[in-house]
Design a protein around this motif. Structure first.
Motif, mmCIF file in Angstrom:
data_model
loop_
_atom_site.group_PDB
_atom_site.id
_atom_site.type_symbol
_atom_site.label_atom_id
_atom_site.label_comp_id
_atom_site.label_asym_id
_atom_site.label_seq_id
_atom_site.Cartn_x
_atom_site.Cartn_y
_atom_site.Cartn_z
ATOM 1 N N ASN A 261 0.824 -1.219 0.000
ATOM 2 C CA ASN A 261 0.000 0.000 0.000
ATOM 3 C C ASN A 261 0.852 1.259 0.000
ATOM 4 O OD1 ASN A 261 -2.303 1.649 0.118
ATOM 5 N ND2 ASN A 261 -2.378 1.582 2.352
ATOM 6 N N SER A 262 1.777 1.347 -0.929
ATOM 7 C CA SER A 262 2.695 2.494 -0.967
ATOM 8 C C SER A 262 1.963 3.820 -1.131
ATOM 9 C CB SER A 262 3.695 2.315 -2.110
ATOM 10 O OG SER A 262 4.444 1.142 -1.942
ATOM 11 N N SER A 263 0.956 3.855 -2.000
ATOM 12 C CA SER A 263 0.235 5.114 -2.234
ATOM 13 C C SER A 263 -0.492 5.581 -0.986
ATOM 14 C CB SER A 263 -0.757 4.957 -3.395
ATOM 15 O OG SER A 263 -1.698 3.930 -3.115
ATOM 16 N N GLY A 264 -0.895 4.655 -0.139
ATOM 17 C CA GLY A 264 -1.577 5.012 1.103
ATOM 18 C C GLY A 264 -0.641 5.571 2.154
ATOM 19 N N LYS A 265 0.651 5.497 1.905
ATOM 20 C CA LYS A 265 1.643 5.990 2.878
ATOM 21 C C LYS A 265 2.214 7.355 2.510
ATOM 22 C CE LYS A 265 3.165 1.502 4.663
ATOM 23 N NZ LYS A 265 2.062 0.684 4.155
ATOM 24 N N ILE A 266 1.701 7.938 1.434
ATOM 25 C CA ILE A 266 2.188 9.261 1.023
ATOM 26 C C ILE A 266 1.984 10.264 2.163
ATOM 27 C CG2 ILE A 266 1.822 11.185 -0.569
ATOM 28 C CD1 ILE A 266 1.006 9.125 -2.687
ATOM 29 N N GLY A 267 3.028 10.983 2.503
ATOM 30 C CA GLY A 267 2.958 11.972 3.570
ATOM 31 C C GLY A 267 3.431 11.457 4.910
ATOM 32 N N VAL A 268 3.453 10.129 5.082
ATOM 33 C CA VAL A 268 3.935 9.558 6.341
ATOM 34 C C VAL A 268 5.452 9.717 6.392
ATOM 35 C CG1 VAL A 268 4.140 7.464 7.736
ATOM 36 C CG2 VAL A 268 2.043 7.908 6.450
ATOM 37 N N GLN A 269 5.947 10.357 7.436
ATOM 38 C CA GLN A 269 7.381 10.622 7.586
ATOM 39 C C GLN A 269 7.964 11.265 6.314
ATOM 40 O OE1 GLN A 269 9.360 6.999 8.984
ATOM 41 N NE2 GLN A 269 7.533 6.483 10.153
ATOM 42 N N LYS A 270 7.142 12.106 5.674
ATOM 43 C CA LYS A 270 7.517 12.851 4.469
ATOM 44 C C LYS A 270 7.802 11.949 3.261
ATOM 45 C CE LYS A 270 9.184 16.922 6.936
ATOM 46 N NZ LYS A 270 10.245 17.927 7.085
ATOM 47 N N PHE A 271 7.261 10.726 3.286
ATOM 48 C CA PHE A 271 7.432 9.820 2.145
ATOM 49 C C PHE A 271 6.574 10.274 0.978
ATOM 50 C CE2 PHE A 271 5.519 6.200 -0.143
ATOM 51 C CZ PHE A 271 6.652 5.700 -0.777
ATOM 52 N N ASP A 272 7.105 10.136 -0.236
ATOM 53 C CA ASP A 272 6.290 10.317 -1.440
ATOM 54 C C ASP A 272 6.774 9.341 -2.507
ATOM 55 O OD1 ASP A 272 8.461 11.490 -2.963
ATOM 56 O OD2 ASP A 272 8.083 13.384 -1.938
ATOM 57 N N LEU A 273 6.000 9.207 -3.568
ATOM 58 C CA LEU A 273 6.299 8.204 -4.591
ATOM 59 C C LEU A 273 7.466 8.594 -5.489
ATOM 60 C CD1 LEU A 273 2.681 7.095 -5.638
ATOM 61 C CD2 LEU A 273 4.153 6.209 -3.816
ATOM 62 N N GLU A 274 7.962 9.811 -5.337
ATOM 63 C CA GLU A 274 9.145 10.239 -6.086
ATOM 64 C C GLU A 274 10.429 9.879 -5.353
ATOM 65 O OE1 GLU A 274 8.762 11.468 -9.168
ATOM 66 O OE2 GLU A 274 6.638 11.091 -8.777
ATOM 67 N N SER A 275 10.313 9.447 -4.116
ATOM 68 C CA SER A 275 11.494 9.138 -3.318
ATOM 69 C C SER A 275 12.193 7.894 -3.867
ATOM 70 C CB SER A 275 11.093 8.924 -1.855
ATOM 71 O OG SER A 275 12.209 9.003 -1.010
ATOM 72 N N LEU A 276 13.493 7.890 -3.747
ATOM 73 C CA LEU A 276 14.345 6.883 -4.382
ATOM 74 C C LEU A 276 13.952 5.452 -4.057
ATOM 75 C CD1 LEU A 276 16.993 6.872 -6.116
ATOM 76 C CD2 LEU A 276 18.239 6.699 -3.969
ATOM 77 N N GLU A 277 13.604 5.194 -2.785
ATOM 78 C CA GLU A 277 13.318 3.826 -2.355
ATOM 79 C C GLU A 277 12.069 3.256 -3.003
ATOM 80 O OE1 GLU A 277 11.520 6.539 0.790
ATOM 81 O OE2 GLU A 277 13.254 6.489 -0.559
ATOM 82 N N PHE A 278 11.216 4.148 -3.550
ATOM 83 C CA PHE A 278 10.046 3.677 -4.308
ATOM 84 C C PHE A 278 10.251 3.871 -5.807
ATOM 85 C CE2 PHE A 278 5.983 4.194 -6.434
ATOM 86 C CZ PHE A 278 5.310 3.058 -6.010
ATOM 87 N N ALA A 279 10.668 5.057 -6.197
ATOM 88 C CA ALA A 279 10.783 5.373 -7.620
ATOM 89 C C ALA A 279 11.761 4.453 -8.351
ATOM 90 C CB ALA A 279 11.209 6.831 -7.789
#
Length: 391
Positions: A261-279
Motif C-alpha cells: 500500500n505504498s500510495s496510502g503511505k504518502i505523507g507519512v514521515q515525508k514519504f512520497d512516490l518520487e522518493s528513491l526507495e520507491f521510484a
C-alpha cells in the motif's frame, strides 16, 4: 580547529565516531531529551576520544561560538540560533528524500553527502561535496575478518547450514514490522532470521522488543548493533522504505523490498512516490507488496540473488563515491578544515535568502503550533455544544 558533534541517539554517535577520532579534543554535545541518554550503551558516552556535554534544547543558543565547526546529521532544536559557529551536515541516509534533501539543508554552511547524486540535489542550499559513506570506511576490514562464514555463524549462534535473512524495517507507520513479524518468524525453521530494528524504535516505540520476543525471534538487535557484522553474515536483506536498503546495496547484497500500500503511505514521515526507495525500487531489488507472497518472494530473491545485485550496480555507482587515497572520514575532516580556513565558497546571495527564510520559519513554527492547538482546544466545547442542540 575546535570541533563538536550534535547527537541525541546512539546511531548518530556511531556515524560520527570515525570523525571524532581524527579530531583533537572534540566535544560530543548530547541534546538532553530527558530519557534519551539511557539509549546509549554503557561506556559509549565516556570515551577517551571525546568529552560529552549534556545540553537542554533551550540551551542550544549558548553553544554558539564555543566551537569552530559543529557536525550534525539532521536539524536540531534551535539550530536556527547558531550564527557564529560553522555548521556541517553529514548525510546519514538515502531514503525519504523529502526529508533528506529538505530545506533544512540550507541551515548548513556545507553539506557532506554520500555521492554526487545527493550532493547535486542539495547544492542549491549550500556548498555540497561527495565524501562517501563513513559507515563503510572499515567495510574492507569487516569482509576480511569475517570471510569465514562458518566461524561467523558460530559467533552469532546461527545454523551454518541455513541461509541468513537480515530484516531491517524502518520505524513507525511507514515500517513493515507489524505486517511481517509473524511471517518472518515463521521462516525460522528454514532460515536464520536476524532482526535489526531502526534506532527510532528504541526511543519512540520500545514495545517492539516485547512483540519480537513473543513471536520467538531468536536473533534480535537494536539500533546500536554492529550493522556491518550483520551484513557480513547475511545472504538477503529484507526491508521496506528504510535507508537500510542502501546499506545492503553498498554491501552488494540482494535486497527484498516489502512495500505494501505504498500510495496510502504518502505523507507519512515525508514519504512520497518520487522518493528513491520507491521510484527506483525495481533497480534496487525484488519487490513484494502482499504478506501472502512474502515467503515466495524470499525464496525468489535468494535464488536470483546474483542477478539482483548485478541489476543494482548502475544505481549503486551513482549513489556512492569513494574519495581517492583517503577514507570518507578523512575527506570529511579535510573539507571541514577548508571551511574553517575560508577555502570553501561562501553562500551565494540566493542561498542566504533561503537560509534566512528557513530560520524565520523555524522560529515561527512553535508559535504557530501552539496557536493551532489553542484554536483546536477552543473548538472542542463549541462542537460538543452544537452536537447536543436539538433542531
Amino acid at each position: 580547529m575546535k570541533v563538536a558533534f550534535i547527537v541525541w541517539n546512539p546511531f548518530q554517535l556511531i556515524q560520527f565516531e570515525p570523525l571524532a577520532k581524527l579530531c583533537t579534543d572534540p566535544t560530543v554535545i548530547l541534546i538532553d531529551k530527558e530519557t534519551n541518554a539511557k539509549l546509549f550503551p554503557p561506556g559509549m558516552l565516556k570515551s577517551k576520544h571525546w568529552k560529552t556535554v549534556f545540553v537542554k534544547p533551550a540551551e542550544i543558543p549558548l553553544i554558539d561560538g564555543t566551537h569552530d565547526i559543529i557536525f550534525f546529521q539532521s536539524a536540531f532544536p534551535n539550530i536556527e540560533k547558531i550564527k557564529t559557529t560553522k555548521l556541517v551536515s553529514l548525510q546519514y541516509g538515502l531514503a525519504k528524500e523529502r526529508h533528506n534533501y529538505g530545506e533544512w539543508r540550507a541551515l548548513a554552511d556545507m553539506n557532506l553527502m554520500y555521492g554526487q547524486y545527493s550532493a547535486d540535489i542539495v547544492s542549491h542550499y549550500a556548498p555540497s561535496y561527495a565524501v562517501g559513506n563513513l559507515k563503510f570506511d572499515t567495510w574492507g576490514d569487516y569482509t576480511e575478518r569475517y570471510a569465514d562464514k562458518v566461524q561467523l555463524s558460530k559467533e552469532l549462534n546461527l545454523d551454518p547450514s541455513k541461509k541468513t535473512l537480515l530484516y531491517m524495517p524502518t520505524w513507525g507507520e511507514l515500517g513493515s514490522f507489524d505486517a511481517l513479524l509473524k511471517p518472518i518468524a515463521a521462516l525460522q525453521s528454514r532460515y536464520n532470521v536476524l532482526l535489526k530494528m531502526h534506532h527510532n524504535n528504541d526511543a519512540k516505540v520500545p514495545e517492539w522488543l516485547i512483540s519480537a520476543k513473543r513471536e520467538k525471534i531468536k536473533h534480535i538487535y537494536d539500533g546500536s548493533a554492529d550493522q556491518l557484522k550483520l551484513l557480513c553474515a547475511s545472504d538477503l536483506i529484507i526491508s521496506d522504505f528504510s535507508g537500510a536498503i542502501f546499506d545492503g546495496m553498498f554491501a552488494n547484497k540482494p535486497i527484498l523490498l516489502y512495500q505494501e500500500n505504498s500510495s496510502g503511505k504518502i505523507g507519512v514521515q515525508k514519504f512520497d512516490l518520487e522518493s528513491l526507495e520507491f521510484a527506483r525500487r525495481n533497480d534496487i531489488g525484488h519487490v513484494c507488496e502482499q504478506a501472502d507472497d512474502f515467503e515466495r518472494s524470499v525464496d525468489y530473491a535468494l535464488e536470483h540473488g546474483a542477478e539482483l545485485v548485478e541489476k543494482a550496480q548502475a544505481l549503486r555507482s551513482t549513489l556512492f563515491s569513494q574519495p581517492l587515497g583517503k577514507t570518507s572520514a578523512q575527506a570529511s575532516i579535510d573539507y571541514a578544515k577548508c571551511l574553517f580556513n575560508n577555502e570553501i565558497p561562501p553562500l551565494t546571495q540566493a542561498q542566504i535568502y533561503v537560509r534566512d527564510t528557513v530560520q524565520r520559519l523555524r522560529t515561527i513554527e512553535p508559535k504557530y503550533n501552539r496557536l493551532t492547538k489553542q484554536v483546536r482546544d477552543m473548538k472542542k466545547p463549541l462542537l460538543k455544544k452544537l452536537l447536543t442542540l436539538k433542531f
